[in-house]
Design a protein around this motif. Structure first.
Motif, PDB file in Angstrom:
ATOM      1  N   ILE A  79      42.630  13.859  48.376  1.00  0.00           N
ATOM      2  CA  ILE A  79      42.578  14.509  47.070  1.00  0.00           C
ATOM      3  C   ILE A  79      41.254  15.231  46.902  1.00  0.00           C
ATOM      4  CG2 ILE A  79      42.453  14.133  44.609  1.00  0.00           C
ATOM      5  CD1 ILE A  79      44.687  12.595  44.642  1.00  0.00           C
ATOM      6  N   TYR A  80      40.193  14.562  47.301  1.00  0.00           N
ATOM      7  CA  TYR A  80      38.878  15.179  47.164  1.00  0.00           C
ATOM      8  C   TYR A  80      38.835  16.509  47.911  1.00  0.00           C
ATOM      9  CZ  TYR A  80      33.919  16.013  47.640  1.00  0.00           C
ATOM     10  OH  TYR A  80      32.687  16.599  47.621  1.00  0.00           O
ATOM     11  N   LEU A  81      39.299  16.484  49.154  1.00  0.00           N
ATOM     12  CA  LEU A  81      39.248  17.690  49.975  1.00  0.00           C
ATOM     13  C   LEU A  81      40.088  18.800  49.359  1.00  0.00           C
ATOM     14  CD1 LEU A  81      39.346  16.183  53.549  1.00  0.00           C
ATOM     15  CD2 LEU A  81      37.473  17.385  52.457  1.00  0.00           C
ATOM     16  N   SER A  82      41.255  18.443  48.841  1.00  0.00           N
ATOM     17  CA  SER A  82      42.076  19.516  48.293  1.00  0.00           C
ATOM     18  C   SER A  82      41.558  19.958  46.936  1.00  0.00           C
ATOM     19  CB  SER A  82      43.535  19.093  48.223  1.00  0.00           C
ATOM     20  OG  SER A  82      43.668  17.996  47.387  1.00  0.00           O
ATOM     21  N   SER A  83      40.819  19.082  46.236  1.00  0.00           N
ATOM     22  CA  SER A  83      40.167  19.513  44.999  1.00  0.00           C
ATOM     23  C   SER A  83      39.134  20.586  45.311  1.00  0.00           C
ATOM     24  CB  SER A  83      39.471  18.329  44.326  1.00  0.00           C
ATOM     25  OG  SER A  83      40.392  17.537  43.656  1.00  0.00           O
ATOM     26  N   ILE A  84      38.373  20.352  46.368  1.00  0.00           N
ATOM     27  CA  ILE A  84      37.378  21.344  46.770  1.00  0.00           C
ATOM     28  C   ILE A  84      38.065  22.669  47.074  1.00  0.00           C
ATOM     29  CG2 ILE A  84      35.713  21.953  48.529  1.00  0.00           C
ATOM     30  CD1 ILE A  84      34.972  19.117  48.799  1.00  0.00           C
ATOM     31  N   SER A  85      39.143  22.591  47.832  1.00  0.00           N
ATOM     32  CA  SER A  85      39.867  23.812  48.182  1.00  0.00           C
ATOM     33  C   SER A  85      40.360  24.510  46.927  1.00  0.00           C
ATOM     34  CB  SER A  85      41.071  23.482  49.067  1.00  0.00           C
ATOM     35  OG  SER A  85      40.657  23.064  50.317  1.00  0.00           O
ATOM     36  N   ASN A  86      40.894  23.713  46.001  1.00  0.00           N
ATOM     37  CA  ASN A  86      41.403  24.292  44.779  1.00  0.00           C
ATOM     38  C   ASN A  86      40.319  25.008  44.002  1.00  0.00           C
ATOM     39  OD1 ASN A  86      44.156  24.059  44.214  1.00  0.00           O
ATOM     40  ND2 ASN A  86      43.961  21.843  44.211  1.00  0.00           N
ATOM     41  N   ARG A  87      39.151  24.362  43.966  1.00  0.00           N
ATOM     42  CA  ARG A  87      38.066  24.964  43.220  1.00  0.00           C
ATOM     43  C   ARG A  87      37.605  26.258  43.879  1.00  0.00           C
ATOM     44  NH1 ARG A  87      33.237  21.349  41.585  1.00  0.00           N
ATOM     45  NH2 ARG A  87      34.536  19.651  42.362  1.00  0.00           N
ATOM     46  N   MET A  88      37.540  26.217  45.190  1.00  0.00           N
ATOM     47  CA  MET A  88      37.162  27.429  45.907  1.00  0.00           C
ATOM     48  C   MET A  88      38.168  28.539  45.584  1.00  0.00           C
ATOM     49  SD  MET A  88      35.355  28.206  49.200  1.00  0.00           S
ATOM     50  CE  MET A  88      35.745  26.804  50.202  1.00  0.00           C
ATOM     51  N   ASN A  89      39.422  28.158  45.543  1.00  0.00           N
ATOM     52  CA  ASN A  89      40.475  29.085  45.190  1.00  0.00           C
ATOM     53  C   ASN A  89      40.221  29.709  43.833  1.00  0.00           C
ATOM     54  OD1 ASN A  89      42.695  30.101  46.406  1.00  0.00           O
ATOM     55  ND2 ASN A  89      43.851  28.207  46.376  1.00  0.00           N
ATOM     56  N   ALA A  90      39.846  28.854  42.869  1.00  0.00           N
ATOM     57  CA  ALA A  90      39.613  29.349  41.510  1.00  0.00           C
ATOM     58  C   ALA A  90      38.453  30.335  41.502  1.00  0.00           C
ATOM     59  CB  ALA A  90      39.331  28.164  40.590  1.00  0.00           C
ATOM     60  N   VAL A  91      37.388  29.974  42.224  1.00  0.00           N
ATOM     61  CA  VAL A  91      36.218  30.849  42.296  1.00  0.00           C
ATOM     62  C   VAL A  91      36.617  32.197  42.888  1.00  0.00           C
ATOM     63  CG1 VAL A  91      33.989  31.172  43.428  1.00  0.00           C
ATOM     64  CG2 VAL A  91      34.579  28.951  42.483  1.00  0.00           C
ATOM     65  N   MET A  92      37.364  32.125  43.970  1.00  0.00           N
ATOM     66  CA  MET A  92      37.792  33.345  44.644  1.00  0.00           C
ATOM     67  C   MET A  92      38.626  34.232  43.725  1.00  0.00           C
ATOM     68  SD  MET A  92      36.581  33.423  47.554  1.00  0.00           S
ATOM     69  CE  MET A  92      37.509  34.904  47.951  1.00  0.00           C
ATOM     70  N   LYS A  93      39.471  33.601  42.921  1.00  0.00           N
ATOM     71  CA  LYS A  93      40.329  34.391  42.049  1.00  0.00           C
ATOM     72  C   LYS A  93      39.514  35.167  41.033  1.00  0.00           C
ATOM     73  CE  LYS A  93      44.605  31.815  42.056  1.00  0.00           C
ATOM     74  NZ  LYS A  93      45.294  30.772  41.309  1.00  0.00           N
ATOM     75  N   VAL A  94      38.517  34.470  40.437  1.00  0.00           N
ATOM     76  CA  VAL A  94      37.680  35.148  39.450  1.00  0.00           C
ATOM     77  C   VAL A  94      37.011  36.345  40.099  1.00  0.00           C
ATOM     78  CG1 VAL A  94      35.574  34.921  38.098  1.00  0.00           C
ATOM     79  CG2 VAL A  94      37.313  33.134  38.018  1.00  0.00           C
ATOM     80  N   LEU A  95      36.414  36.115  41.259  1.00  0.00           N
ATOM     81  CA  LEU A  95      35.736  37.190  41.961  1.00  0.00           C
ATOM     82  C   LEU A  95      36.692  38.341  42.224  1.00  0.00           C
ATOM     83  CD1 LEU A  95      33.357  38.346  43.478  1.00  0.00           C
ATOM     84  CD2 LEU A  95      34.073  37.075  45.492  1.00  0.00           C
ATOM     85  N   THR A  96      37.877  37.988  42.696  1.00  0.00           N
ATOM     86  CA  THR A  96      38.825  39.017  43.081  1.00  0.00           C
ATOM     87  C   THR A  96      39.282  39.810  41.870  1.00  0.00           C
ATOM     88  OG1 THR A  96      39.527  37.608  44.876  1.00  0.00           O
ATOM     89  CG2 THR A  96      41.003  39.379  44.262  1.00  0.00           C
ATOM     90  N   ILE A  97      39.526  39.108  40.773  1.00  0.00           N
ATOM     91  CA  ILE A  97      40.001  39.813  39.576  1.00  0.00           C
ATOM     92  C   ILE A  97      38.935  40.797  39.084  1.00  0.00           C
ATOM     93  CG2 ILE A  97      40.552  39.475  37.140  1.00  0.00           C
ATOM     94  CD1 ILE A  97      41.925  36.830  38.059  1.00  0.00           C
ATOM     95  N   ILE A  98      37.721  40.281  38.947  1.00  0.00           N
ATOM     96  CA  ILE A  98      36.632  41.141  38.470  1.00  0.00           C
ATOM     97  C   ILE A  98      36.450  42.324  39.417  1.00  0.00           C
ATOM     98  CG2 ILE A  98      34.127  41.265  38.111  1.00  0.00           C
ATOM     99  CD1 ILE A  98      35.417  39.741  35.897  1.00  0.00           C
ATOM    100  N   ALA A  99      36.384  42.023  40.703  1.00  0.00           N
ATOM    101  CA  ALA A  99      36.075  43.073  41.665  1.00  0.00           C
ATOM    102  C   ALA A  99      37.207  44.099  41.741  1.00  0.00           C
ATOM    103  CB  ALA A  99      35.827  42.456  43.039  1.00  0.00           C
ATOM    104  N   THR A 100      38.434  43.630  41.777  1.00  0.00           N
ATOM    105  CA  THR A 100      39.529  44.589  41.955  1.00  0.00           C
ATOM    106  C   THR A 100      39.759  45.428  40.703  1.00  0.00           C
ATOM    107  OG1 THR A 100      41.025  42.789  41.476  1.00  0.00           O
ATOM    108  CG2 THR A 100      40.798  43.405  43.767  1.00  0.00           C
ATOM    109  N   ILE A 101      39.338  44.927  39.537  1.00  0.00           N
ATOM    110  CA  ILE A 101      39.444  45.771  38.345  1.00  0.00           C
ATOM    111  C   ILE A 101      38.319  46.807  38.326  1.00  0.00           C
ATOM    112  CG2 ILE A 101      39.206  45.801  35.830  1.00  0.00           C
ATOM    113  CD1 ILE A 101      40.830  43.259  35.718  1.00  0.00           C
ATOM    114  N   PHE A 102      37.082  46.343  38.555  1.00  0.00           N
ATOM    115  CA  PHE A 102      35.957  47.237  38.306  1.00  0.00           C
ATOM    116  C   PHE A 102      35.612  48.163  39.459  1.00  0.00           C
ATOM    117  CE2 PHE A 102      35.268  44.312  34.824  1.00  0.00           C
ATOM    118  CZ  PHE A 102      35.005  45.213  33.810  1.00  0.00           C
ATOM    119  N   ILE A 103      35.923  47.748  40.688  1.00  0.00           N
ATOM    120  CA  ILE A 103      35.561  48.617  41.809  1.00  0.00           C
ATOM    121  C   ILE A 103      36.275  49.975  41.703  1.00  0.00           C
ATOM    122  CG2 ILE A 103      35.779  48.887  44.308  1.00  0.00           C
ATOM    123  CD1 ILE A 103      34.859  46.034  44.619  1.00  0.00           C
ATOM    124  N   PRO A 104      37.582  50.022  41.419  1.00  0.00           N
ATOM    125  CA  PRO A 104      38.206  51.350  41.268  1.00  0.00           C
ATOM    126  C   PRO A 104      37.632  52.136  40.087  1.00  0.00           C
ATOM    127  CG  PRO A 104      39.861  49.646  41.606  1.00  0.00           C
ATOM    128  CD  PRO A 104      38.566  48.946  41.399  1.00  0.00           C
TER     129      PRO A 104
END
Lengths: 380, 380, 380, 380, 380
Positions: A307-332
């Motif tokens: 559970i711990y390991l997949s929690s870490i993965s999940n959190r990384m996923n969440a971080v990545m999503k924020v980055l991706t959303i911000i970047a893919t909106i503003f870069i264009p």
């Protein structure tokens, strides 16, 4: 020879640290003991382990159904008189550093030198020896000390003879207080029974002590599972790891117990009466239950790691999503702004009356499209 | 002594929570019971467990091939008369908190004090004892309560004597209703058989109850697998973990059952007639099947965890790809726009008639090249 | 009672789905059967399982070295005459839903009610019972149906008596056709041997059927390994998971087979002649080989999962590298362009004759340095 | 019937491919053999396996302490004369496709039809049969062919009789050359011993051949560990996976060997003299060592997978760090440049004399702060 | 034949490297030895292993309760006189490369040729053989050499006869020095006991040596756990892997020890007197403890790998967060700046008096909102 002694003692301390590490109030100092025995022949008695007491404390409880006496004796020789009486005698030795006492007991009660060594060298694997004239048992005793809020562990050796039980402990304080009370107040049938029943009572108290530790570990597992679900951190991982190590140690102490007690049960020694057999069966059942629980806890702890390991993965996923959303909106959008920041002389759009407003519209459209896309991907 | 009791009861509750946690309609309150027994000698009877009932309910069913009577008795003494009759008597006790009743049964039917303790201390490991004059069995009963939509578990103790079976339950409600019906209506051969066949019927009903739980867990696994394939979330992980814990608990209840029933089967007690042996073999086969299923489920659940983890990885991959595609297309374009946004006095391109259009062409070419590249990499 | 029946039947179907799921041409419908037996005493016969046939088909083959007859009988009673003859009689029942037929056979051939129940309740764990007067075996039969391209599985029960074998199948179609041919044409020594040899031949045919399934699974593993190396997708993961589940099910069917056949071999029943023993040893060897293969496949499948997971990681790595290369090259360049896009009044570089060209040089230098760096890191 | 044969032969080839796959010089073609036996009764002899030779080669070595002759015989009947002589006769058959030869041997030496089947159907699980008049052993022989640089594996069957050993191989070429030399030159005591010693020598040579394979695999593991530490790639993963599969196969061949040889050792057959027992014990010890090594290799290989996976993670980490460092340094700088690229009419900084230089200072300060931050985080 | 010898010797060296690899001061050279024996019959004696000494050193210690002599003899024949005396003779051979010496001992003391082979071929699996007239034991001896700071391992073979013990070592230097001292100075009861007690003392010293190695490995594990918690690197992973390999090797040496010593204990050979039995039991207990510890260490090491892997993940997470925070704050700001860098003729904001200040306010607001968001997400 005796490399073993140094080693077993250090293993023993290794655990103490580990357990204390997770029960924060215990002290953490660890003294690297040097081998006290290197180079001596196997018969020589040397206490290997921390000196936990100033002086050895010897108590004798002597009883039968009608009589009872309890006293603190200054010299071990004062106990020897009881050997001749038919009453049950329980000699308890707290502290192992005064080797001469152990030696005298060995001589008087005819104990084999190797048995005396096992008593003195803490860190023994729990075991049971059925020797001529007596039965020897060595195992670990765990107990939670309310004062220091720490789990204390020490080696206990028990010798069962025809009319006596001798118990050896490393330090004062044990899980036997209720047994003493029962003997003092003649509660239950302990006063009517022989030394084999006393032996059973002591073993039962020690095994019951394991449940106390397990309960604490169970509470810990539960609270950690809540932490895991809530907000796991690197600290959580360390705690899981500590728990795992404790389980490794507990297994080492508990699995041999099974053989030990089933050995006692099946023993054909005349020292253990048939009527006591059922009681040993009861202790055996408890031991199995301890083992079962240790194994279940191991399963749970390894589940927690997953559970711990997949929690870490999940959190990384969440971080990545924020980055991706911000970047893919503003870069264009930034690109669009960049285009109209160019300084070409001939750029017709720049002169259009609604150029600027048009660009904003384009940018809003891009943003909208992106948001719709993210919604469809369930990232928002 | 008795640290064990407190402990076993709390383990017992631990599971209840876990199981309820996954069958959402059950209530979740958990009262931390304090040890009621600490400091008492081993012979003292104290009920350890939640008090689940207001008052103890005692029912007696007495039958042989021709006669049948069933009654609810207010006092346990009312049952004792049946001991002398040759008919089969089934005494069922719902509720364990009135220790005096258990004590009276113990005295009247000559049960060993340790057996009485096992009856009272819920959380026992399933086991079987073949004692003089009676056979004792303790195990867990699971049943799904349609009203509360919850899985209920309680400890059941069975005592088989020459012409009676006594069953002890923690609360009202069990899996025995069909057996009562069969006795009442003389369906099947139960009325023609002795108490050993009744014992078999009770055990069979309890083991059959396990299949009910397993079926539910199987449904759950199946629905979760669909969820996994569709849209796994952190909640899914928690559910997998809960299932895993339940399997840990079930294993603890089910594995010892195997020994228990094979012990009954191989028992040389005269209480179990040879003709009933084949029926016990049947229960044994069912137990093996329960164990097989539990192990298969464990395998499946750990497979689900693998899928969950790789689903997370896959999703992270998808997120990364989107980010990468957007960024790698627009970052170069933005750079190009940036170049022509510079304010150098001498920048010949800025003055070209087709400069602006040319830049757009360049940018389109870059975009096209990128898209071709991504297509070749199969990211689009 | 009989919760078990519903359960075992549903487990049984669970697998069918799984296996069909991976052999795409089979139909997928699954009807949730309701318990037909809840509330009935254990002696009552009810068929639990899908009704797979319109009517039960009964065939009799009767032979000895010299004579042979085979017929399709409409009523089970027509077979009973063969019981008295010394010839070997093989009665095959296709379809279990007509309980009265099973009951009549039970009465006529003196089969225990629990055996009749085992025949009717599909989803039994493979087992062997050595009863007075007959030997009973129940196991799973797998076969690949060329028409529907699906793996079909059904429960087969075999009863071996002094001069007969009765086989019960759920539906028409089996792996016994070659045996029938051999009997018809007196190929091999089957016509010279007794019913125990026929029993062996049937078991051998069933176990040989397992190899067919394993070969198919082996092919699947091989083709999936190629897919894994080539282009793994989420679908691949699902297939691995399905394979894993199938192995879980196969293990459940195969492991008990070992005991079953070694039980037959070691059986001291007079129904199995010594000369047939070596043949059963042969089937036993094949069973071990099936088990070995199932275990090897499990190992391979779990290895495939590892590969799959690291393939995902590798791909994520590749995506990240592309992003990083693009971003780290262009972000500094964009910065440089941004600097000279500033509008400060005093920016001497802007007025330099070679300023613009110089900026391009700087940017090319940066790009070159980056490329060298990536080359050294082996990212390009 | 005989589905098994097709299957076992294909399994057998599966491995060949795998092993060859990792020893690159071997040829890879694989012909999908069709079942040659489907539909035949169990007594019918058909060779299942690749036809590896044009014609069967039969060699006879006949010796006692004083005499020796070796010849290549064209027809199997030429060997039968030796059966009557008291000398030790070793008949070696290379090639199994001429079924009539096997049949004639079977008739002449009185071998059971099932034994003949086992000889012909390659892909048998190693096993040992102690039959009346002879002992039968079947196992796998591995050998490294220097010419083709490939690992070759074939099935070897050995039949030990009172004064003969018959060995059946699939193709020419084996690990027995040294034994032939020793017989020819009367080296060691082989000429003084009976056929049981010859049997021992053959088994010992085969088991010694396993060490050759293991040594090669050990070398491979070692070289791959260096690769892992250096520069792991997707190819490395594939190699680890191949090694793993080979270990799966080797285990299948090696574990049954243990039973086989301990069976031989404990066999009470008069064919094995007591003095030879110690030699079989020696082979047994070697077998255990082979098993130990296979298990150790499995441990090592799974350790390599862990290292591989964490290497990938580490590398991804490195990539991410580069991206992060570049991005976090330049994104703020680009922002600053962007600010002063705005075209507001009222932007006082643009008119400052040291504005431009000041911006550079700010940007250098930001860069410096970032670098300090990264240093503290140990990313640089 | 003898492929095995080459192999076992190379395995042996494989470990040496591994262990040395982690105890850095030992030398690392590894010479690939070529098979010295390929093609020789099994009776031929050849030493397989590194030649570790210039010449073989032979020492004899001969003692009984009253007499004692110790001498270094140049020729093995000088020892043979002691065979006839009733005193206990301990012959120690350091160096195995002079095969003639081993051969002479074999002839004089009547040792079986296979035993002589086992002595010469280092890399044997620990084992025990109870032969007529003597007992043979071969096992691994580990010792830490203070001078070279390296762990040294060599094979020790012990032969126990009626009045002698012969020990064979590969090189000078062992763990027996204290035993020699005890014999010289008549410390303990060694001088009063027979050769079986000497045998026990030697085995005990060897097993005690294992604790020394384990203590070192334990220290290593502890220091690595601190490193793991602090700052794990790729090097840490390699160290974990090395430790794992060492455990694999140790297991191989230690598990067979258990059988070996329990074999000795249960042996019915008259060479081991009953009184010595208890001492062998003591060694057995120590062996079990070594095995327990090895298993616990394996558990701990695999736990360390988990921690390492999740540390990497955590760190990647931290890196990602920094990137995300920087990027999500500045990308929108840069966009805003880009907007007002556009060159549209009609952009009213550009002409506003407070336009520039307003833009700054907007940008500060965006930054603030982001920071609040990150705080809520607990990323800051």
């Amino acid at each position: 020879m005796r490399e073993f002694d140094r080693w077993s003692a250090s293993w023993y301390q290794l655990f103490e640290i580990s357990l204390e590490g997770s029960y924060p109030m215990a002290n953490r100092k660890r003294t690297k003991r040097h081998s006290k025995k290197a180079g001596l022949p196997p018969g020589t008695l040397v206490h290997v382990g921390e000196r936990r007491l100033e002086s050895v404390r010897i108590t004798v409880i002597d009883y039968d159904e009608n009589s009872f006496q309890e006293k603190l004796v200054p010299r071990i020789e004062d106990c020897f008189a009881f050997k001749a009486t038919p009453t049950v005698t329980w000699i308890n030795i707290d502290g192992l550093h005064d080797v001469s006492i152990i030696e005298k007991i060995g001589t008087h009660y005819d104990l084999h030198p190797l048995i005396l060594e096992d008593i003195l060298h803490v860190g023994q694997r729990p075991k049971f020896e059925d020797l001529e004239g007596y039965i020897f048992v060595v195992l670990m005793m765990f107990r939670f000390d309310d004062e220091s809020q720490a789990v204390l562990s020490e080696q206990v050796s028990l010798v069962l003879g025809p009319n006596f039980v001798i118990s050896f402990q490393e330090s004062i304080g044990d899980v036997f207080e209720q047994i003493r009370d029962r003997i003092r107040n003649a509660k239950g049938k302990i006063r009517k029974m022989g030394p084999d029943y006393l032996m059973y009572a002591l073993l039962d108290a020690i095994v019951d002590g394991y449940f106390g530790i397990l309960e604490r570990i169970g509470d810990k597992i539960e609270s950690m599972e809540e932490e895991l679900v809530g907000d796991p951190s690197q600290r959580t991982l360390r705690q899981i790891h500590n728990l795992k190590r404790e389980m490794v140690f507990l297994r080492r102490s508990v699995w041999p117990l099974r053989e030990l007690i089933s050995g006692l049960q099946r023993s054909e020694s005349t020292l253990i009466k048939e009527t006591t057999g059922l009681y040993f069966k009861d202790v055996y059942d408890h031991t199995i239950q301890v083992i079962d629980t240790v194994e279940s806890f191991r399963d749970m702890i390894s589940g927690m790691l997953d559970i711990y390991l997949s929690s870490i993965s999940n959190r990384m996923n969440a971080v990545m999503k924020v980055l991706t959303i911000i970047a893919t909106i503003f870069i264009p959008l930034t690109f669009v702004a960049g285009v109209y920041g160019m300084n070409f002389e001939y750029m017709p759009e720049l002169k259009w009356r609604w150029g600027y407003a048009g660009v904003w519209l384009v940018m809003l459209a891009i943003t909208g499209a992106m948001i719709v896309y993210f919604k469809r991907k369930k990232w928002l």
